[in-house]
Design a protein around this motif. Structure first.
Motif, short mmCIF file in Angstrom:
data_model
loop_
_atom_site.label_atom_id
_atom_site.label_comp_id
_atom_site.label_asym_id
_atom_site.label_seq_id
_atom_site.Cartn_x
_atom_site.Cartn_y
_atom_site.Cartn_z
N HIS A 165 0.83 -1.20 0.00
CA HIS A 165 0.00 0.00 0.00
C HIS A 165 0.87 1.26 0.00
O HIS A 165 0.63 2.20 -0.76
N LEU A 166 1.89 1.27 0.86
CA LEU A 166 2.78 2.42 0.94
C LEU A 166 3.53 2.61 -0.38
O LEU A 166 3.65 3.75 -0.88
N ASP A 167 4.02 1.54 -0.96
CA ASP A 167 4.76 1.66 -2.23
C ASP A 167 3.86 2.22 -3.33
O ASP A 167 4.31 3.03 -4.15
N GLN A 168 2.61 1.80 -3.36
CA GLN A 168 1.70 2.32 -4.38
C GLN A 168 1.45 3.82 -4.19
O GLN A 168 1.41 4.58 -5.16
N LEU A 169 1.27 4.26 -2.93
CA LEU A 169 1.08 5.68 -2.66
C LEU A 169 2.27 6.50 -3.15
O LEU A 169 2.11 7.58 -3.72
N MET A 170 3.47 5.98 -2.95
CA MET A 170 4.65 6.72 -3.39
C MET A 170 4.79 6.70 -4.91
O MET A 170 5.23 7.69 -5.50
N ARG A 171 4.40 5.61 -5.55
CA ARG A 171 4.42 5.59 -7.02
C ARG A 171 3.44 6.60 -7.58
O ARG A 171 3.68 7.21 -8.63
N LEU A 172 2.34 6.81 -6.90
CA LEU A 172 1.35 7.80 -7.32
C LEU A 172 1.75 9.23 -6.97
O LEU A 172 1.06 10.17 -7.37
N ARG A 173 2.82 9.38 -6.20
CA ARG A 173 3.26 10.69 -5.68
C ARG A 173 2.25 11.27 -4.71
O ARG A 173 2.19 12.48 -4.51
N ALA A 174 1.42 10.43 -4.10
CA ALA A 174 0.55 10.88 -3.02
C ALA A 174 1.35 11.15 -1.75
O ALA A 174 0.86 11.78 -0.82
N SER A 175 2.58 10.67 -1.73
CA SER A 175 3.55 11.01 -0.70
C SER A 175 4.92 10.97 -1.37
O SER A 175 5.25 9.97 -2.03
N PRO A 176 5.71 12.04 -1.26
CA PRO A 176 6.99 12.04 -1.97
C PRO A 176 7.99 11.04 -1.40
O PRO A 176 8.89 10.60 -2.10
N ASP A 177 7.84 10.69 -0.14
CA ASP A 177 8.70 9.69 0.49
C ASP A 177 7.97 9.16 1.72
O ASP A 177 6.93 9.68 2.13
N ALA A 178 8.51 8.08 2.29
CA ALA A 178 7.84 7.45 3.43
C ALA A 178 7.76 8.39 4.63
O ALA A 178 6.80 8.34 5.41
N ALA A 179 8.74 9.27 4.79
CA ALA A 179 8.74 10.19 5.93
C ALA A 179 7.67 11.26 5.81
O ALA A 179 7.37 11.93 6.80
N SER A 180 7.10 11.44 4.62
CA SER A 180 6.05 12.45 4.43
C SER A 180 4.65 11.86 4.49
O SER A 180 3.67 12.59 4.30
N LEU A 181 4.53 10.58 4.75
CA LEU A 181 3.22 9.96 4.89
C LEU A 181 2.49 10.60 6.07
O LEU A 181 2.99 10.61 7.19
N ALA A 182 1.30 11.15 5.82
CA ALA A 182 0.66 12.02 6.80
C ALA A 182 -0.47 11.36 7.57
O ALA A 182 -1.28 12.05 8.20
N TRP A 183 -0.57 10.04 7.56
CA TRP A 183 -1.59 9.39 8.38
C TRP A 183 -1.43 9.77 9.85
O TRP A 183 -0.34 10.09 10.32
N ALA A 184 -2.53 9.68 10.57
CA ALA A 184 -2.51 9.98 12.00
C ALA A 184 -1.70 8.96 12.80
O ALA A 184 -1.31 9.22 13.94
N ALA A 185 -1.45 7.81 12.21
CA ALA A 185 -0.56 6.80 12.81
C ALA A 185 -0.02 5.96 11.66
O ALA A 185 -0.72 5.71 10.67
N ARG A 186 1.21 5.50 11.80
CA ARG A 186 1.86 4.75 10.73
C ARG A 186 2.96 3.90 11.35
O ARG A 186 3.30 4.04 12.53
N LEU A 187 3.56 3.06 10.54
CA LEU A 187 4.78 2.37 10.94
C LEU A 187 5.96 3.25 10.55
O LEU A 187 6.02 3.76 9.44
N SER A 188 6.88 3.43 11.48
CA SER A 188 8.06 4.23 11.18
C SER A 188 8.87 3.55 10.09
O SER A 188 9.02 2.32 10.08
#
Length: 359
Positions: A195-218
């Protein structure tokens, strides 16, 4: 005992207008050179500073680091003729200048015009869980409790010198980002990564550190990172949230319903709007309930885990304080109504450098 860490972001504010001011770059150098435990780092804007504790096991250890860091940062701010603001949106209005780093320049390009007004600070709690599959189960267990936790954490009632009507305006600001709010349910760690890899391929997040969910895996540490919280007015407000989060994430016996993401997102909005007076969904029964009742239910469910960590007395004491004096947003609003902007500035100056808890 399970280790945890706390990250806090602060504003440097003009003492008269409480507008953000660009003092953070020199602050980071000065405070890092002073050799405090934990780490000071630059944030997205030059008016922001981040502090992260070391990985710790007890609330007392965390209090010592957070209090010392805030005192040092507040002392630096005073020397720069500004105020350290442990808040999530500033009262006053100022220009946004992006910190000079390759990553932040890339994030600013991605945000486009949002970057010009992205004056938001947060408090993030990391809880160490070594097994990746256990981390995913813990994240799923936390999801429906995020709105309940947010009712305790609102500390951003102002925007552009106005009362917004929200306890957490930061939550509203974060909704402009594509990966906002509650994370989905995940079947396992592989599902999370896909799921995370797909979001980054879509540029919905430029990198994992910019993922803006209210909680995530570091992406850097074997932790669940809870990001739903505003920066807290007092260190003990942050420690209350950390103690509750740790207890939820280690409580494998805590049964919750797999609530739909949009339902949790709707109640996150209500928690940001109404704070402790919000109507929410009970994560155990799925029925409507009040935030205050759900907080009491959560404390009962977590009692064995809080006792095991030695956090039970502190949590009960701090909850009694919040019931009496309100959240950070409530205290900020009261200070403004009683003393105007000077009264609000006095509150910030008095709260950033010490804790009200008697250690």
């Amino acid at each position: 005992m399970t280790r945890f860490g706390v990250e806090e972001e602060y504003f440097f504010l003009d003492p008269d207008s409480l507008a953000p001011t660009a003092s953070a770059l020199r602050a980071k150098r000065v405070l890092t050179d002073a050799g405090h435990p934990g780490a000071f780092t630059s944030e997205f804007l030059t008016c922001q500073l981040e502090y992260a504790t070391s990985p710790l096991r007890t609330v007392d250890e965390a209090r010592a680091q957070l209090t010392a860091a805030r005192m040092a940062a507040a002392e630096f701010a005073a020397g720069e003729d500004c105020v350290l603001g442990a808040v999530s949106t500033p009262f006053g209005t100022g220009d946004a200048h992006v910190s000079p780093s390759t990553r932040y320049r890339e994030v600013a390009r991605w945000l486009a015009d949002i970057a010009g007004g992205h004056h938001v600070c947060g408090c993030h709690v990391h809880v160490e869980i070594e097994d990746p599959e256990a981390r995913v189960r813990a994240l799923n267990r936390l999801r429906p409790w995020l709105p309940v936790l947010l009712t305790l954490a609102g500390n951003s009632p102002f925007w552009h010198s106005r009362i917004t009507g929200f306890r957490s305006w930061r939550t509203v600001m974060m909704r402009r980002l594509p990966t906002m709010g509650c994370p989905p349910m995940f079947r396992d760690h592989a599902h999370y990564r896909r799921h995370l890899d797909q979001l980054m391929r879509l540029r919905a997040s430029p990198d994992a550190a910019s993922l803006a969910w209210a909680a995530r895996l570091s992406d850097r540490f074997p932790t669940v990172e809870v990001r739903v919280f505003d920066t807290q007015l007092d260190p003990d407000d942050a420690l209350l949230l950390a103690a509750l989060v740790r207890a939820i994430l280690v409580a494998e016996d805590l049964a919750v319903l797999p609530l739909d993401t949009d339902l949790i997102d709707a109640t996150l909005w209500m928690a940001a709007r109404e704070g402790l007076n919000a109507a929410l969904i009970d994560p155990v029964t799925g029925e409507s309930s009040s935030a205050r009742m759900l907080i009491q239910d959560l404390l009962l469910l977590l009692q064995p885990h809080l006792e095991e960590a030695g956090d039970d007395e502190f949590v009960l004491d701090r909850m009694a304080f919040l019931r009496a004096d309100g959240t950070g947003a409530d205290r900020q609003l009261a200070a403004l109504r009683a003393g105007g902007v000077p009264g609000l500035a006095a509150l910030l100056g008095g709260r950033t450098g010490h804790s009200s808890h008697a250690a």
